[in-house]
Design a protein around this motif. Structure first.
Motif, mmCIF file in Angstrom:
data_model
loop_
_atom_site.group_PDB
_atom_site.id
_atom_site.type_symbol
_atom_site.label_atom_id
_atom_site.label_comp_id
_atom_site.label_asym_id
_atom_site.label_seq_id
_atom_site.Cartn_x
_atom_site.Cartn_y
_atom_site.Cartn_z
ATOM 1 N N UNK A 23 -92.563 29.540 -114.199
ATOM 2 C CA UNK A 23 -92.387 30.894 -114.714
ATOM 3 C C UNK A 23 -92.383 30.942 -116.228
ATOM 4 N N UNK A 24 -91.719 29.981 -116.862
ATOM 5 C CA UNK A 24 -91.691 29.926 -118.330
ATOM 6 C C UNK A 24 -93.076 29.623 -118.880
ATOM 7 N N UNK A 25 -93.784 28.683 -118.257
ATOM 8 C CA UNK A 25 -95.140 28.358 -118.711
ATOM 9 C C UNK A 25 -96.047 29.577 -118.625
ATOM 10 N N UNK A 26 -95.952 30.331 -117.547
ATOM 11 C CA UNK A 26 -96.768 31.533 -117.383
ATOM 12 C C UNK A 26 -96.452 32.565 -118.455
ATOM 13 N N UNK A 27 -95.176 32.857 -118.643
ATOM 14 C CA UNK A 27 -94.796 33.875 -119.617
ATOM 15 C C UNK A 27 -95.227 33.474 -121.021
ATOM 16 N N UNK A 28 -94.989 32.216 -121.375
ATOM 17 C CA UNK A 28 -95.337 31.742 -122.718
ATOM 18 C C UNK A 28 -96.848 31.778 -122.946
ATOM 19 N N UNK A 29 -97.621 31.331 -121.961
ATOM 20 C CA UNK A 29 -99.080 31.347 -122.111
ATOM 21 C C UNK A 29 -99.595 32.772 -122.260
ATOM 22 N N UNK A 30 -98.972 33.702 -121.543
ATOM 23 C CA UNK A 30 -99.378 35.096 -121.635
ATOM 24 C C UNK A 30 -99.059 35.736 -122.971
ATOM 25 N N UNK A 31 -98.194 35.116 -123.750
ATOM 26 C CA UNK A 31 -97.884 35.614 -125.098
ATOM 27 C C UNK A 31 -98.715 34.904 -126.161
ATOM 28 N N UNK A 32 -99.683 34.116 -125.717
ATOM 29 C CA UNK A 32 -100.589 33.481 -126.664
ATOM 30 C C UNK A 32 -100.155 32.124 -127.160
ATOM 31 N N UNK A 172 -104.566 29.787 -120.264
ATOM 32 C CA UNK A 172 -104.786 28.712 -121.223
ATOM 33 C C UNK A 172 -103.855 27.529 -121.137
ATOM 34 N N UNK A 173 -102.841 27.577 -120.288
ATOM 35 C CA UNK A 173 -101.898 26.454 -120.190
ATOM 36 C C UNK A 173 -102.546 25.245 -119.521
ATOM 37 N N UNK A 388 -95.030 37.136 -132.224
ATOM 38 C CA UNK A 388 -94.693 38.553 -132.151
ATOM 39 C C UNK A 388 -94.936 39.176 -130.782
ATOM 40 N N UNK A 389 -95.767 38.548 -129.951
ATOM 41 C CA UNK A 389 -96.081 39.140 -128.646
ATOM 42 C C UNK A 389 -94.814 39.231 -127.803
ATOM 43 N N UNK A 390 -94.663 40.380 -127.142
ATOM 44 C CA UNK A 390 -93.448 40.620 -126.386
ATOM 45 C C UNK A 390 -93.595 40.370 -124.893
ATOM 46 N N UNK A 391 -92.550 40.721 -124.167
ATOM 47 C CA UNK A 391 -92.511 40.523 -122.717
ATOM 48 C C UNK A 391 -93.632 41.311 -122.042
ATOM 49 N N UNK A 392 -94.167 40.759 -120.958
ATOM 50 C CA UNK A 392 -95.322 41.381 -120.304
ATOM 51 C C UNK A 392 -95.340 41.246 -118.785
ATOM 52 N N UNK A 393 -94.551 40.332 -118.218
ATOM 53 C CA UNK A 393 -94.731 39.988 -116.805
ATOM 54 C C UNK A 393 -94.249 41.065 -115.842
ATOM 55 N N UNK A 394 -93.371 41.959 -116.273
ATOM 56 C CA UNK A 394 -92.856 42.986 -115.367
ATOM 57 C C UNK A 394 -93.969 43.893 -114.846
#
Length: 515
Positions: A23-32, A172-173, A388-394
């Motif tokens: 879950x952390x890997x997904x969220x972090x990758x989605x923030x670039x 990209x992870x 700077x990219x914020x939360x997105x997974x919700x």
């Protein structure tokens, strides 16, 4: 000849391929952020595939005044259901009232609170029921005349981990399974980590990978404290309380689609859940565990306990001889003052060490709150890395969950069966039951699995009953499946439905058909 050592530079190295790490890997990758995740075994090989398979608020945690945890989990139920309606779905729970235990008024008050701690759009509320006329009363002993019904959700826990890893990879992870983090060296501005992949035919000693990471995330589950103590020169000095949970699976013992929640006089809760069409899942136990975290298994005392409790409620007794499969895992919970294992908090905690390149360690957690845990963890990481990219997974679907568009929708949960009917028409050349299984496992990724296939012969060899080469190829290419256990027990539960020797036959086929 020695292999050239691979080197990777990244923003974040995540150690641990369970639900928190994925879950952390997904969220972090989605923030670039550039991310590497390493897991010493398979994704969800341990705790994250050994849950009770529930997306739930945790009704029993109200007794321990864990209102914040329960509310957080209740909010997450519908967020998760919308994000992956193929591997999660609503489930109604029946609680028979035992007059010798909690008073009915107290239970009704707890369910009222459970209904209104968080907004619901999909899940119906709770009510009292007459067990003498309700279909769920038929398998129970006649003494249980009153009960309650409420809503939570079911999840394929191992597939949930895989889908998070897939989404991370597609953003990209780098996901490295069968790859242990063998050492870390901390500098002021980065971590130098040594990873070693499991031996293979091409690399009998296992390839070594050097990773330079600006940020290190310790999401090693039951090994979190061990990893932290090894990573810090002075030693972290941390301890986790490991709670063993075991489950048994028996042939289906009731025909309706509701689950049961049974109360035990000792305060523990046991669920009986419809499982894999033909079975009933019964669990869990809550026991402190001091053994080898790599070799967790049920013991006879736990089997007897689960059988006896189920038999207290069901008319037809459940005997140890009825058990067709078992599984066990240890939950790494935050150490607190609770004397009883069942009372230890399931909430999570982060610890960030800033004595050089930052290190974030994750303690505790439960599957239902994994997305929120990951979001809060990456908020901390992003702040330290000035991202700077914020939360997105919700507002994002997991792979395969985009049934009616890219955004999560209630419709995808409520109209799933209609969507499957459309698939069965489109892929009419396959048995409808097989198409439904593919739909439940892969969602819209069924189209990737079946791309370019128009007749049964296009599926390749039928390796085992209902397992074709096309699916095995898909799992190897897209889901990091390496061996028969990965395929039969984590990517699917086909192992339950196949006879003795199926795992060996698949293993031999995989060995004869290397990637």
């Amino acid at each position: 000849m020695a292999q050239a050592q691979q080197k990777i530079d990244c923003d974040v190295l995540v150690v641990g391929g369970g639900i928190n790490g994925a879950g952390i890997a997904r969220d972090a990758a989605g923030r670039g952020l550039s991310v590497v995740l390493c897991e010493k075994d398979d994704l969800a090989a341990h705790t994250s595939s050994a849950s009770t398979k529930l997306i739930h608020g945790g009704l029993r945690y109200l007794e321990y005044y864990e209102f914040n945890l329960v509310r957080k989990a209740l909010i997450e139920r519908e967020v998760l259901l919308r994000s992956a309606p193929h591997i999660m779905w609503p489930l109604r729970f029946i609680m028979p009232h035992d007059k010798g235990q909690r008073p009915a008024l107290l239970i009704r008050a707890g369910l009222f609170l459970y209904d209104f701690l968080a907004k619901r759009e999909i899940l119906p509320g709770s009510s009292s029921i007459d067990m003498r006329s309700h279909v769920a009363g038929k398998p129970l002993k006649h003494g249980f005349t009153r009960g309650f019904i409420y809503s939570d959700g079911w999840v394929d826990d191992a597939r949930l981990v895989v889908l998070n890893a897939m989404d991370a990879a597609e953003k990209g992870a780098t996901i490295l399974t069968q790859t242990a983090c063998t050492s870390v060296n901390r500098l002021a501005d980065k971590w130098q980590a040594t990873l070693r992949q499991a031996p293979s035919a091409g690399a009998p000693d296992g390839q070594q990978i050097q990773v330079n990471a600006r940020y290190l995330v310790n999401a090693a589950g039951p090994w979190t404290a061990d990893f932290l103590n090894g990573a810090l020169p002075q030693g972290g000095g941390k301890q986790l309380r490991l709670i063993k949970g075991s489950h048994i699976v028996v042939k289906r013992i009731f025909e309706h689609d509701n689950a049961y929640i049974f109360q035990n006089p000792d305060g523990r809760i046991v669920f009986a859940i419809p499982y894999e069409q033909d079975f009933t899942l019964i669990g869990t136990t809550d026991l402190d565990y001091k053994g080898d975290t790599n070799k967790v298994a049920i013991d006879q005392t736990e089997i007897d306990y689960l059988c006896e409790l189920a038999s207290y409620y069901f008319t037809n007794p459940i005997k140890p001889a009825d058990v067709v499969w078992t599984y066990s895992g240890v939950r790494p919970l935050v150490e607190d003052e609770a004397a009883d294992a069942k009372a230890v908090t399931r909430d999570y905690r982060f610890e960030v060490d800033q004595g050089g390149a930052p290190l974030l360690s994750v303690f505790g957690g439960k599957i239902t709150t994994f997305r929120k845990l990951a979001e809060e963890a990456v908020d901390l990481i992003a702040k330290d890395l000035n991202t700077k990219s914020g939360a997105w997974t919700e507002q994002a679907c997991l792979p395969g969950g985009d049934l009616f568009g890219a955004a999560p929708q209630n419709r995808a949960v409520l109209e799933f069966d209609g969507w499957v009917n459309g698939l069965q028409t489109r892929y009419h050349w396959l048995p409808p039951k097989l198409v439904r299984r593919y739909a439940r496992a892969y969602g819209t990724r069924i189209h990737t699995l079946l791309e370019g296939r128009n007749m049964p012969s296009d599926m390749g060899e039928q390796i085992l009953d209902n397992l074709y080469q096309a699916e095995v190829d898909y799992l190897r290419k897209h889901e990091w499946a390496r061996n028969a256990k990965d395929i039969l027990w984590r990517r699917s539960k086909l192992g339950l439905h196949l006879g003795a020797g199926a795992e060996q036959r698949l293993g031999e086929w995989l060995a004869a058909h290397p990637n």
